[in-house]
Design an enzyme around this catalytic site. Structure first.
Site, short mmCIF file in Angstrom:
data_model
loop_
_atom_site.label_atom_id
_atom_site.label_comp_id
_atom_site.label_asym_id
_atom_site.label_seq_id
_atom_site.Cartn_x
_atom_site.Cartn_y
_atom_site.Cartn_z
N HIS A 180 16.39 70.77 -45.87
CA HIS A 180 16.84 69.71 -47.18
C HIS A 180 17.66 68.58 -46.88
O HIS A 180 18.31 68.88 -45.72
CB HIS A 180 17.50 70.62 -48.04
CG HIS A 180 17.58 70.26 -49.41
ND1 HIS A 180 18.79 69.30 -49.82
CD2 HIS A 180 17.10 70.30 -50.46
CE1 HIS A 180 18.59 68.81 -50.93
NE2 HIS A 180 17.41 69.68 -51.42
N ARG A 240 13.29 67.16 -50.18
CA ARG A 240 12.28 68.31 -49.29
C ARG A 240 10.96 67.83 -49.51
O ARG A 240 10.66 67.21 -50.52
CB ARG A 240 12.74 69.57 -49.59
CG ARG A 240 13.16 69.80 -51.01
CD ARG A 240 13.74 71.13 -51.31
NE ARG A 240 14.26 71.47 -52.45
CZ ARG A 240 14.07 72.70 -53.19
NH1 ARG A 240 13.66 73.66 -52.58
NH2 ARG A 240 14.94 72.67 -54.26
N LYS A 262 8.74 67.39 -52.97
CA LYS A 262 9.56 67.07 -54.38
C LYS A 262 9.63 65.97 -54.75
O LYS A 262 9.27 65.06 -53.98
CB LYS A 262 10.74 68.10 -53.93
CG LYS A 262 10.68 69.34 -53.85
CD LYS A 262 11.38 70.56 -54.54
CE LYS A 262 11.63 70.38 -55.84
NZ LYS A 262 12.65 71.10 -56.41
N ASP A 284 15.02 60.90 -55.37
CA ASP A 284 16.05 61.20 -56.29
C ASP A 284 17.22 60.26 -55.61
O ASP A 284 17.28 60.18 -54.36
CB ASP A 284 16.65 62.73 -56.22
CG ASP A 284 18.01 62.92 -56.72
OD1 ASP A 284 18.80 62.03 -56.98
OD2 ASP A 284 18.25 64.06 -56.93
N CYS A 336 20.26 60.37 -55.03
CA CYS A 336 21.51 60.96 -54.03
C CYS A 336 20.90 60.91 -52.76
O CYS A 336 21.76 60.73 -51.94
CB CYS A 336 22.20 62.02 -54.71
SG CYS A 336 21.02 63.42 -54.50
N TYR A 337 19.49 61.14 -52.70
CA TYR A 337 19.10 61.06 -51.14
C TYR A 337 19.26 60.09 -50.49
O TYR A 337 18.86 59.75 -49.21
CB TYR A 337 17.72 61.81 -51.00
CG TYR A 337 17.94 63.19 -51.66
CD1 TYR A 337 18.64 64.08 -51.25
CD2 TYR A 337 16.95 63.61 -52.78
CE1 TYR A 337 18.85 65.46 -51.57
CE2 TYR A 337 16.90 64.89 -53.28
CZ TYR A 337 17.79 65.59 -52.81
OH TYR A 337 18.05 66.91 -53.43
N ASP A 352 20.18 60.14 -60.76
CA ASP A 352 18.95 60.55 -59.80
C ASP A 352 17.55 59.57 -60.29
O ASP A 352 16.94 59.06 -59.09
CB ASP A 352 18.78 61.99 -60.44
CG ASP A 352 17.45 62.85 -60.15
OD1 ASP A 352 16.66 62.00 -59.71
OD2 ASP A 352 17.32 64.01 -60.34
N ASP A 358 25.63 60.09 -63.48
CA ASP A 358 26.48 60.84 -63.40
C ASP A 358 27.60 60.48 -62.32
O ASP A 358 27.13 59.56 -61.49
CB ASP A 358 26.34 62.39 -63.35
CG ASP A 358 25.50 62.49 -62.01
OD1 ASP A 358 25.83 62.59 -61.05
OD2 ASP A 358 24.13 62.70 -62.40
N HIS A 411 25.82 60.85 -58.66
CA HIS A 411 24.78 60.11 -58.42
C HIS A 411 25.48 58.52 -58.30
O HIS A 411 24.77 57.75 -57.50
CB HIS A 411 23.78 60.08 -59.33
CG HIS A 411 22.82 61.38 -58.98
ND1 HIS A 411 23.03 62.45 -59.79
CD2 HIS A 411 21.80 61.68 -58.22
CE1 HIS A 411 21.96 63.59 -59.30
NE2 HIS A 411 21.66 63.09 -58.19
C1 FPP Z 1 18.64 71.69 -54.21
O1 FPP Z 1 18.44 70.90 -55.40
C2 FPP Z 1 19.79 71.22 -53.48
C3 FPP Z 1 20.34 71.99 -52.60
C4 FPP Z 1 19.61 72.90 -51.91
C5 FPP Z 1 21.65 71.64 -51.71
C6 FPP Z 1 21.85 70.18 -51.68
C7 FPP Z 1 23.11 69.78 -50.79
C8 FPP Z 1 23.80 68.53 -50.67
C9 FPP Z 1 23.04 67.68 -51.62
C10 FPP Z 1 24.63 68.48 -49.80
C11 FPP Z 1 25.98 68.23 -50.13
C12 FPP Z 1 26.99 68.02 -49.19
C13 FPP Z 1 28.27 68.44 -49.28
C14 FPP Z 1 29.01 68.05 -48.10
C15 FPP Z 1 28.84 69.38 -50.06
P1 FPP Z 1 17.43 70.80 -56.42
O2 FPP Z 1 16.02 71.86 -56.26
O3 FPP Z 1 17.79 70.38 -57.80
O4 FPP Z 1 16.90 69.43 -55.68
P2 FPP Z 1 15.33 69.09 -55.05
O5 FPP Z 1 14.33 69.25 -55.93
O6 FPP Z 1 15.81 67.44 -54.63
O7 FPP Z 1 15.50 69.62 -53.72
ZN ZN Z 2 20.26 63.89 -56.78
#
Ligand code: FPP
Ligand code: ZN
Length: 484
Positions: A243, A298, A301, A304, A306-307, A373, A380, A383
């Site tokens: 991830h 990932r 998916k 977004d 934030c990535y 996102d 928010d 983001h």
């Molecule tokens: C899945 O969210 C999200 C995670 C499994 C963990 C995310 C971790 C971070 C963003 C790192 C944070 C860093 C610190 C230092 C605390 P989702 O299933 O909603 O999103 P997705 O579909 O994009 O995977």
């Molecule tokens: Zn995000």
């Protein structure tokens, strides 16, 4: 001229809920492309600033109630969002922030998610980074009120026999905690060999078959009745899916652990990570044209905003290890050269910086201020920061400058008898050698869209990183003599 229809993300004609959501997302995203493909929207800085300042002045709206245990994060996202956008706080708001942060310090060390809550590594990062931005030395300034001794003890109490760390007492192991601990230890001059012994091997064990990193790995010890851990021989498989969030935390931790690894005797086996699969995975996280070049966290998916930081931010970390990267990047790991000039012809195209800026400017900005996102979501604080930090990563080349490292090492003014002197000096010089490469920024949409560079390891501006580290390492920063 209108946009030619971009190719859609390929599917296998077996339609599921997730393939439908992917198709809907692309349709919405494509509607956010400007009519004229040659003109990108401007960064609505004023509206984003108003969004952030509103939270600071009026408090967070009730929809943030579920984040009651993440109060330091809410403050950090806001303060660092302002810093990336180029705005500093006035003295009154700084003092309010400092007093608020100090109320999160736990009497037994570390910081909590809110007053009276348990100490935890994640809010410790949020608190220390917020203090790096708003704090100052001296009475009431926040920096000298941090109980570093207790914090170190708190860190050691979380350490596991395999080099990993619990995120809090009675809690789980997670690479996010390792990252937060390492950043806090770097900024506050708390890194010791004892603290990070075995940690690099733990990080390496979290790399998955895809190349990215998961949250943890199977522990290689089991408890026994005499309280001594039973260390298992077999390798530790990673736990869960690769991830972007965990990958950033792992790669940044890996880079922060290099000064420790470099000081190990040559007969000690060094853990390794697979850069080839990591680069392949990271590059595959960048969305296609129909996803406007945003990043996903990932495989299979959705993109977004934030990535833009968690994934795209990994490329400068990799460049610091001699992987990919452009002009001026240090190549010590690849062993080819450390001479800046020889890098002028390097292909800097592991990822598409222009496309990411397009995603953030077209899809990431909410029309009422703040970033998000993806459309049609609301903005928010989280983001808003990570879209701005991702925009910064796309605009600027920030790399560890060998020239700056040498200046910092040369100016080091601490007795060589002090404990762990060599490690501390290396940590200080490495951390503050990150330099913005002048003249190579790539700001799409005109200068008005420019945001500040941010430190690739800490996500603080270079100035804030320098200020807090110079204080805790008792160093005076030498003037920058040479570029690069
Ligand atoms: C899945 O969210 C999200 C995670 C499994 C963990 C995310 C971790 C971070 C963003 C790192 C944070 C860093 C610190 C230092 C605390 P989702 O299933 O909603 O999103 P997705 O579909 O994009 O995977
Ligand atoms: Zn995000």
């Amino acid at each position: 001229m209108a946009h030619p229809s971009p190719k859609r993300f390929p599917d296998d004609s077996y339609y599921t809920e997730t393939s439908d959501i992917q198709a809907e997302t692309e349709t919405v995203l494509l509607k956010h492309l400007p009519a004229d493909p040659n003109s990108l929207p401007s960064l609505q800085k004023n509206q984003h600033l108003q969004f952030l300042v509103r939270h600071l002045v009026q408090g967070f709206p009730s929809r943030y109630a579920s984040q009651d245990a993440s109060q330091p994060w809410l403050l950090y996202w806001t303060l660092q969002g302002l810093s990336v956008a180029g705005v500093g706080l006035d003295p009154d708001n700084k003092q309010r922030a400092i007093d608020t942060i100090l109320a999160w310090q736990h009497p037994d060390g570390g910081f909590s998610g809110g007053p009276g809550q348990a100490a935890h590594l994640l809010p410790t990062y949020g608190s220390i980074c917020s203090l790096a931005i708003a704090g100052r030395p001296g009475p009431g300034g926040g920096w000298d009120q941090i109980d570093r001794e207790k914090m170190y003890k708190f860190f050691m109490s979380l350490k596991q026999p395999d080099g990993s760390f619990l995120v809090a007492h009675h809690a789980e192991v997670d690479v996010r905690g390792t990252y937060c601990l390492l950043v806090s230890a770097y900024l506050l001059d708390l890194l010791t060999p004892e603290l990070v012994e075995g940690t690099a091997a733990f990080i390496a064990s979290c790399q998955t078959y895809e190349g990215g990193f998961s949250s943890a790995s199977q522990p290689y010890f089991s408890p026994t009745s005499d309280g001594q851990p039973n260390l298992l021989e077999s390798p530790r498989p990673s736990l869960g899916e690769a991830h972007g969030g965990y990958t950033f935390c792992s790669v940044a931790s890996w880079v922060m652990l290099q000064p420790f690894l470099a000081l190990q005797p040559p007969d000690v086996r060094r853990p390794t990570i697979n850069y080839r699969t990591l680069v392949r995975w990271l590059t595959q996280m960048q969305g296609s044209e129909s996803e406007l070049g945003g990043f996903k966290g990932r495989t299979n998916k959705l993109v977004d905003g934030c990535y833009s930081w968690w994934v795209a931010g990994c490329f400068s970390l990799l460049a610091s290890q001699g992987i990919g990267g452009g002009q001026g990047h240090d190549t010590r790991q690849s062993g080819s050269t450390t001479d800046d000039e020889t890098w002028d012809d390097v292909d800097d195209s592991l990822w598409n910086r222009t496309a990411l800026q397009q995603y953030i400017l077209c899809a990431g900005q909410h029309p009422n201020g703040g970033l998000r996102d993806k459309p049609p979501k609301v903005a928010d604080a989280y983001h808003t920061l990570y879209c701005l930090a991702g925009l910064s990563a796309a605009q600027h080349n920030v790399f560890p400058s060998p020239a700056r490292r040498a200046e910092l090492q040369h100016a080091w003014a601490t007795s060589t008898d002090s404990p762990h002197h060599e490690l501390r000096q290396t940590v200080f010089a490495e951390a503050l050698s990150w330099t913005e490469e002048e003249g190579t920024s790539n700001v799409e949409g005109g200068h008005i869209n420019r945001v500040n560079a941010t430190h690739p390891l800490f996500n603080l501006t270079i100035t804030h990183s320098e200020g807090i580290m110079a204080h805790f390492y008792h160093q005076t920063l030498p003037k920058r003599q040479r570029r690069g």
